[in-house]
Design a protein around this motif. Structure first.
Motif, PDB file in Angstrom:
ATOM      1  N   THR A 115      -2.436   9.047  -6.492  1.00  0.00           N
ATOM      2  CA  THR A 115      -1.840   7.920  -5.757  1.00  0.00           C
ATOM      3  C   THR A 115      -2.271   6.584  -6.374  1.00  0.00           C
ATOM      4  O   THR A 115      -1.455   5.664  -6.503  1.00  0.00           O
ATOM      5  CB  THR A 115      -2.221   7.994  -4.266  1.00  0.00           C
ATOM      6  N   ALA A 116      -3.546   6.506  -6.799  1.00  0.00           N
ATOM      7  CA  ALA A 116      -4.022   5.268  -7.453  1.00  0.00           C
ATOM      8  C   ALA A 116      -3.250   5.045  -8.756  1.00  0.00           C
ATOM      9  O   ALA A 116      -2.871   3.911  -9.080  1.00  0.00           O
ATOM     10  CB  ALA A 116      -5.525   5.368  -7.721  1.00  0.00           C
ATOM     11  N   GLY A 117      -2.989   6.122  -9.503  1.00  0.00           N
ATOM     12  CA  GLY A 117      -2.234   6.013 -10.755  1.00  0.00           C
ATOM     13  C   GLY A 117      -0.812   5.537 -10.511  1.00  0.00           C
ATOM     14  O   GLY A 117      -0.300   4.665 -11.218  1.00  0.00           O
ATOM     15  N   VAL A 118      -0.178   6.078  -9.473  1.00  0.00           N
ATOM     16  CA  VAL A 118       1.204   5.676  -9.163  1.00  0.00           C
ATOM     17  C   VAL A 118       1.229   4.220  -8.682  1.00  0.00           C
ATOM     18  O   VAL A 118       2.155   3.471  -9.002  1.00  0.00           O
ATOM     19  CB  VAL A 118       1.848   6.623  -8.118  1.00  0.00           C
ATOM     20  N   ALA A 119       0.180   3.807  -7.950  1.00  0.00           N
ATOM     21  CA  ALA A 119       0.122   2.410  -7.474  1.00  0.00           C
ATOM     22  C   ALA A 119       0.138   1.457  -8.674  1.00  0.00           C
ATOM     23  O   ALA A 119       0.799   0.412  -8.646  1.00  0.00           O
ATOM     24  CB  ALA A 119      -1.124   2.193  -6.618  1.00  0.00           C
ATOM     25  N   VAL A 130       0.871  -1.179   0.000  1.00  0.00           N
ATOM     26  CA  VAL A 130       0.000   0.000   0.000  1.00  0.00           C
ATOM     27  C   VAL A 130       0.906   1.226   0.000  1.00  0.00           C
ATOM     28  O   VAL A 130       1.855   1.298   0.788  1.00  0.00           O
ATOM     29  CB  VAL A 130      -0.923   0.035   1.236  1.00  0.00           C
ATOM     30  N   ILE A 131       0.617   2.149  -0.913  1.00  0.00           N
ATOM     31  CA  ILE A 131       1.359   3.419  -0.892  1.00  0.00           C
ATOM     32  C   ILE A 131       0.387   4.542  -0.559  1.00  0.00           C
ATOM     33  O   ILE A 131      -0.815   4.441  -0.847  1.00  0.00           O
ATOM     34  CB  ILE A 131       2.063   3.732  -2.240  1.00  0.00           C
ATOM     35  N   THR A 132       0.909   5.611   0.051  1.00  0.00           N
ATOM     36  CA  THR A 132       0.066   6.785   0.276  1.00  0.00           C
ATOM     37  C   THR A 132       0.689   8.010  -0.384  1.00  0.00           C
ATOM     38  O   THR A 132       1.897   8.110  -0.560  1.00  0.00           O
ATOM     39  CB  THR A 132      -0.145   7.107   1.776  1.00  0.00           C
ATOM     40  N   GLY A 133      -0.210   8.920  -0.759  1.00  0.00           N
ATOM     41  CA  GLY A 133       0.153  10.244  -1.259  1.00  0.00           C
ATOM     42  C   GLY A 133      -1.018  11.145  -0.899  1.00  0.00           C
ATOM     43  O   GLY A 133      -2.053  10.642  -0.435  1.00  0.00           O
ATOM     44  N   VAL A 145       3.638   1.226  -9.891  1.00  0.00           N
ATOM     45  CA  VAL A 145       4.464   0.364  -9.017  1.00  0.00           C
ATOM     46  C   VAL A 145       4.266  -1.087  -9.442  1.00  0.00           C
ATOM     47  O   VAL A 145       5.205  -1.880  -9.501  1.00  0.00           O
ATOM     48  CB  VAL A 145       4.096   0.569  -7.526  1.00  0.00           C
ATOM     49  N   GLY A 146       3.009  -1.424  -9.747  1.00  0.00           N
ATOM     50  CA  GLY A 146       2.699  -2.761 -10.271  1.00  0.00           C
ATOM     51  C   GLY A 146       2.490  -3.795  -9.181  1.00  0.00           C
ATOM     52  O   GLY A 146       2.472  -3.475  -7.986  1.00  0.00           O
ATOM     53  N   GLY A 147       2.331  -5.052  -9.595  1.00  0.00           N
ATOM     54  CA  GLY A 147       2.085  -6.151  -8.660  1.00  0.00           C
ATOM     55  C   GLY A 147       0.800  -5.923  -7.903  1.00  0.00           C
ATOM     56  O   GLY A 147      -0.151  -5.322  -8.409  1.00  0.00           O
ATOM     57  N   ASP A 148       0.790  -6.359  -6.644  1.00  0.00           N
ATOM     58  CA  ASP A 148      -0.405  -6.223  -5.798  1.00  0.00           C
ATOM     59  C   ASP A 148      -0.273  -4.930  -4.979  1.00  0.00           C
ATOM     60  O   ASP A 148      -0.055  -4.960  -3.778  1.00  0.00           O
ATOM     61  CB  ASP A 148      -0.502  -7.457  -4.896  1.00  0.00           C
ATOM     62  N   THR A 149      -0.388  -3.795  -5.660  1.00  0.00           N
ATOM     63  CA  THR A 149      -0.194  -2.496  -4.989  1.00  0.00           C
ATOM     64  C   THR A 149      -1.453  -1.664  -5.118  1.00  0.00           C
ATOM     65  O   THR A 149      -2.063  -1.602  -6.181  1.00  0.00           O
ATOM     66  CB  THR A 149       0.963  -1.712  -5.627  1.00  0.00           C
ATOM     67  N   ARG A 150      -1.846  -1.017  -4.008  1.00  0.00           N
ATOM     68  CA  ARG A 150      -2.963  -0.080  -4.086  1.00  0.00           C
ATOM     69  C   ARG A 150      -2.578   1.217  -3.382  1.00  0.00           C
ATOM     70  O   ARG A 150      -1.613   1.254  -2.607  1.00  0.00           O
ATOM     71  CB  ARG A 150      -4.249  -0.674  -3.497  1.00  0.00           C
ATOM     72  N   GLY A 151      -3.361   2.263  -3.673  1.00  0.00           N
ATOM     73  CA  GLY A 151      -3.051   3.575  -3.109  1.00  0.00           C
ATOM     74  C   GLY A 151      -4.112   4.048  -2.141  1.00  0.00           C
ATOM     75  O   GLY A 151      -5.285   3.695  -2.253  1.00  0.00           O
ATOM     76  N   ILE A 152      -3.662   4.850  -1.174  1.00  0.00           N
ATOM     77  CA  ILE A 152      -4.566   5.477  -0.199  1.00  0.00           C
ATOM     78  C   ILE A 152      -4.193   6.954  -0.135  1.00  0.00           C
ATOM     79  O   ILE A 152      -3.001   7.284  -0.117  1.00  0.00           O
ATOM     80  CB  ILE A 152      -4.379   4.845   1.202  1.00  0.00           C
ATOM     81  N   ALA A 153      -5.194   7.819  -0.064  1.00  0.00           N
ATOM     82  CA  ALA A 153      -4.908   9.249   0.103  1.00  0.00           C
ATOM     83  C   ALA A 153      -4.752   9.569   1.586  1.00  0.00           C
ATOM     84  O   ALA A 153      -5.575   9.155   2.414  1.00  0.00           O
ATOM     85  CB  ALA A 153      -6.031  10.083  -0.489  1.00  0.00           C
TER      86      ALA A 153
END
Ligand SMILES: NC(=O)c1ccc[n+]([C@@H]2O[C@H](COP(=O)([O-])OP(=O)(O)OC[C@H]3O[C@@H](n4cnc5c(N)ncnc54)[C@H](OP(=O)(O)O)[C@@H]3O)[C@@H](O)[C@H]2O)c1
Length: 235
Positions: A43-47, A34-37, A50-58
């Motif tokens: 953030t969803a676009g950057v996730a 999980v990445i945050t921005g 990143v690829g693989g099993d990655t999701r974004g959270i604001a």
């Protein structure tokens, strides 16, 4: 308990620079990341990048009151990287209180609130790495707030390691990371500073990611401050 095989990883400030590289390192190895921005759509676009099993959270760590709510969808975390920063200029001669308050809130209260919110969801063998920086030891014009917060990160990890045990807390203090977005276009400055390192080389993003992985996985390391600067501090 051994180090998790495919750890779940959260990178606070994972949309750019060093945070992005940490996220990609673990996503490429099959981890759930999980990445945050600050901005949900970006953030969803950057996730996806990143690829693989990655999701974004604001999440805005300068608003600590909202951190718990923003992180509520996270069920479990093995490795937590607290990387977020806003570039800051502030000097004691021309002191801007609002700017000072924002960076202090982000790196000290915001980082602490993330740890406070998540530690009950961190597994056995879990580990967190907080980012300070070498401005703590080597101030430069306009670094008053950054020097202050990076110095405080050195102490913050000690209390977190004791109070939130068994989660391990360590800090990385990068010097100038020569290929990071903040520095990679400043080639003349980089060349001049490289000459002042013992080996003629500053640390890179890859060096930092390697160090983060070491701090996450080595269960004998707790409450330490690791400088990654190619030896610049020696000269
Ligand atoms: N690069 C270096 O040479 C260097 C040197 C010394 C120390 N450091 C430390 O290393 C860490 C990473 O640096 P970097 O150069 O990779 O940084 P960076 O490229 O500027 O990336 C900063 C990250 O923080 C996020 N962010 C900014 N403000 C935020 C906020 N209020 N709340 C939540 N997230 C926020 C950004 O995401 P959005 O913009 O998408 O919100 C981005 O993902 C920092 O803690 C920095 O102090 C770096």
């Amino acid at each position: 308990m051994t180090t998790p095989n495919k750890p779940s990883v959260l990178v606070i400030g994972g949309t750019g620079g060093i945070g992005f590289a940490i996220a990609k390192f673990y996503a490429d190895r099959g981890s759930k990341v999980v990445i945050t921005g600050r901005d949900a759509e970006r953030t969803a676009g950057v996730a996806k990048e990143v690829g693989g099993d990655t999701r974004g959270i604001a999440l805005d760590v300068a608003e600590p009151e909202r951190v718990e709510e923003a992180l509520k969808s996270i069920e479990h975390i093995d490795y937590l990287a607290l990387v977020a920063v806003e570039r800051d200029y502030n000097s004691a001669r021309e002191y801007d209180i609002a700017r000072a308050r924002r960076i202090v809130t982000m790196k000290l209260i915001g980082y602490t609130e993330v740890a406070h919110s998540l530690y009950p969801r961190m597994g056995a063998g879990a580990s967190a790495v907080l980012f300070g920086g070498l401005a703590s030891e080597r101030p430069y014009p306009g670094s008053t707030s950054i020097t202050t917060v990076n110095g405080a990160v050195s102490s913050l990890i000690r209390t977190l390691a004791v109070e939130l045990a068994p989660v391990r807390f360590n800090a990385i203090h990068p010097g100038i990371i020569s290929d990071s977005p903040a520095w990679r276009d400043k080639t003349d400055a980089i060349k001049n500073i490289e000459k002042r390192t013992p080996g003629g080389r500053l640390a890179t993003t890859g060096d930092v990611v390697h160090s983060v992985d070491f701090l996450f996985t080595n269960r004998g390391v707790n409450g330490i401050n690791l400088v990654i600067d190619g030896g610049w501090l020696l000269t």
